[in-house]
Design an enzyme around this catalytic site. Sequence first.
Site, PDB file in Angstrom:
ATOM      1  N   ASP A 134       9.234   2.911   2.141  1.00 33.85           N
ATOM      2  CA  ASP A 134       8.040   3.685   2.461  1.00 33.85           C
ATOM      3  C   ASP A 134       7.784   3.546   3.958  1.00 33.85           C
ATOM      4  O   ASP A 134       7.233   2.542   4.419  1.00 33.85           O
ATOM      5  CB  ASP A 134       6.849   3.176   1.641  1.00 33.85           C
ATOM      6  CG  ASP A 134       5.576   3.986   1.922  1.00 33.85           C
ATOM      7  OD1 ASP A 134       5.542   4.717   2.937  1.00 33.85           O
ATOM      8  OD2 ASP A 134       4.621   3.871   1.130  1.00 33.85           O
ATOM      9  N   PHE A 182       0.859  -1.187   0.000  1.00 34.42           N
ATOM     10  CA  PHE A 182       0.000   0.000   0.000  1.00 34.42           C
ATOM     11  C   PHE A 182       0.892   1.232   0.000  1.00 34.42           C
ATOM     12  O   PHE A 182       1.654   1.456   0.930  1.00 34.42           O
ATOM     13  CB  PHE A 182      -0.955   0.064   1.201  1.00 34.42           C
ATOM     14  CG  PHE A 182      -1.831   1.291   1.124  1.00 34.42           C
ATOM     15  CD1 PHE A 182      -2.997   1.286   0.375  1.00 34.42           C
ATOM     16  CD2 PHE A 182      -1.456   2.481   1.745  1.00 34.42           C
ATOM     17  CE1 PHE A 182      -3.781   2.434   0.241  1.00 34.42           C
ATOM     18  CE2 PHE A 182      -2.241   3.639   1.615  1.00 34.42           C
ATOM     19  CZ  PHE A 182      -3.400   3.600   0.863  1.00 34.42           C
ATOM     20  N   LYS A 205       2.347  11.314   7.356  1.00 31.44           N
ATOM     21  CA  LYS A 205       1.490  11.049   8.509  1.00 31.44           C
ATOM     22  C   LYS A 205       1.956  11.769   9.783  1.00 31.44           C
ATOM     23  O   LYS A 205       1.696  12.948   9.929  1.00 31.44           O
ATOM     24  CB  LYS A 205       1.339   9.547   8.696  1.00 31.44           C
ATOM     25  CG  LYS A 205       0.561   8.919   7.522  1.00 31.44           C
ATOM     26  CD  LYS A 205      -0.037   7.564   7.805  1.00 31.44           C
ATOM     27  CE  LYS A 205      -1.072   7.221   6.740  1.00 31.44           C
ATOM     28  NZ  LYS A 205      -0.707   6.129   5.859  1.00 31.44           N
TER      29      LYS A 205
HETATM   30  C1  LIG Z   1      -0.919   6.203   4.378  1.00 32.70           C
HETATM   31  C2  LIG Z   1       0.160   5.627   3.544  1.00 32.70           C
HETATM   32  C3  LIG Z   1       0.508   6.182   2.296  1.00 32.70           C
HETATM   33  C4  LIG Z   1      -0.270   7.292   1.649  1.00 32.70           C
HETATM   34  O1  LIG Z   1      -0.337   8.457   2.398  1.00 32.70           O
HETATM   35  P1  LIG Z   1      -1.477   9.532   2.096  1.00 32.70           P
HETATM   36  O2  LIG Z   1      -1.117  10.694   2.962  1.00 32.70           O
HETATM   37  O3  LIG Z   1      -2.783   8.919   2.456  1.00 32.70           O
HETATM   38  O4  LIG Z   1      -1.387   9.851   0.641  1.00 32.70           O
HETATM   39  C5  LIG Z   1       1.579   5.630   1.616  1.00 32.70           C
HETATM   40  N1  LIG Z   1       2.267   4.593   2.125  1.00 32.70           N
HETATM   41  C6  LIG Z   1       1.956   4.029   3.304  1.00 32.70           C
HETATM   42  C7  LIG Z   1       2.775   2.882   3.815  1.00 32.70           C
HETATM   43  C8  LIG Z   1       0.889   4.516   4.049  1.00 32.70           C
HETATM   44  O5  LIG Z   1       0.563   3.928   5.218  1.00 32.70           O
END
Ligand SMILES: *Cc1c(COP(=O)(O)O)cnc(C)c1O
Length: 405
Positions: A233, A148, A262
């Site tokens: 990520d 994701f 985040k």
């Molecule tokens: C939440 C998330 C994203 C995307 O972030 P957004 O601010 O919602 O665009 C990308 N990678 C990971 C692992 C995430 O948990």
Amino acid sequence: MNDIALERTLTADYIALEAEYGAKNYKPLDVVLTRGEGVHVWDVEGRRYLDCLSAYSAVNQGHCHPKILAAMVEQAGRLTLTSRAFRNDQLAPFYEELCALTHSHKVLPMNSGAEAVETALKVARKWGYEVKGVRDGAAEIIVCDGNFHGRTVAIVGFSTDPQSRGGFGPFAPGFKIVPFGDADALEAAITPNTVAFLVEPIQGEAGVIIPPAGYLKRARELCTQHGVILILDEIQTGLGRTGKLLAEEHEGVEADLTLIGKALSGGFYPVSAVLSNSEVMNVLHPGEHGSTFGGNPLACAIARAALKALTEEDMVGNAARVGARLKASLEAIDAPSVKEVRGRGLMIAVELHADAGGARRVCEALQARGLLAKETHDHTIRIAPPLILTDSQADWIAEQFAAAL
Ligand SMILES: *Cc1c(COP(=O)(O)O)cnc(C)c1O
């Protein structure tokens, strides 16, 4: 009408209004929140809940952290947005503090997590053509099954979740998918055209999937050996969630590009960043990439305060300590419906057996007991409270789970 009936109407009214006017791209629990403080949130009927989602780990510092709030209010009254056409006096100190904390050399600030991912993909491709010498248009990026990374068209194009990608094509070419946690599969997929490997240290949305020990270390070695950029990520795993500032520290590796978002703002504002510890970032020149809001002074002031709160209050250490305690208490619950408890730091999941009636039901039972958690997929409940959780609050969470299960 008595008070309780009146309050019920209030919640139902909000839900009905949302249903009437809003796009239906979410299916939230039927709780309408109006206030938050620390690990707690309150609904419009005055009921208090312990938040075990933390907005998917964006609120690691706890709701409405007073020092982040003060920094936001102060900066909002002074200067909010200049665009990058001009400079602002919050950007440079933000860069300096973030690099010192994460041992990075370069920062590229964006807003949402998906934008940070897109930025890294663009940088990796450009590096591939200009430095690695890949033929124009032939760059390949390897990603993992179950990933994701966000919701843009390019990103959902390499998702393996039918719900995320179905109906949104055609998609960008140039991505290869390998099983998560399988370093041999990664090695086999690398070609002379491979420019990057994009991976989450722990797959959050997939249900807190922890790869085998040594996986990231081996991936790092393979990337170095084959001239491939390792992109981690850490938008969800980063900034303390797993009990280390960055989850890569659990295996002592350093990515070439690290993505954070985040909790970079403590939940006050969308702030993300691409961190670079190599010369990879230098392939970007003026005019080649940008964002109107990226690096704005309000975002930078908030992020500086959010990072300071994490370190000053030792939230990372607390996540490791209290996370271990909570995981042990959850493991001790004797419930036949539980298949597995797994996690690291305060990123924990309880997976139920497929015939146990589903995670949603348990989340609704937890809600009735004053605990908000969200199912991921059908059978897994993620537990990711703010990192300021105390021992007694952790014990309380485990008690509610024991009762609900
Ligand atoms: C939440 C998330 C994203 C995307 O972030 P957004 O601010 O919602 O665009 C990308 N990678 C990971 C692992 C995430 O948990």
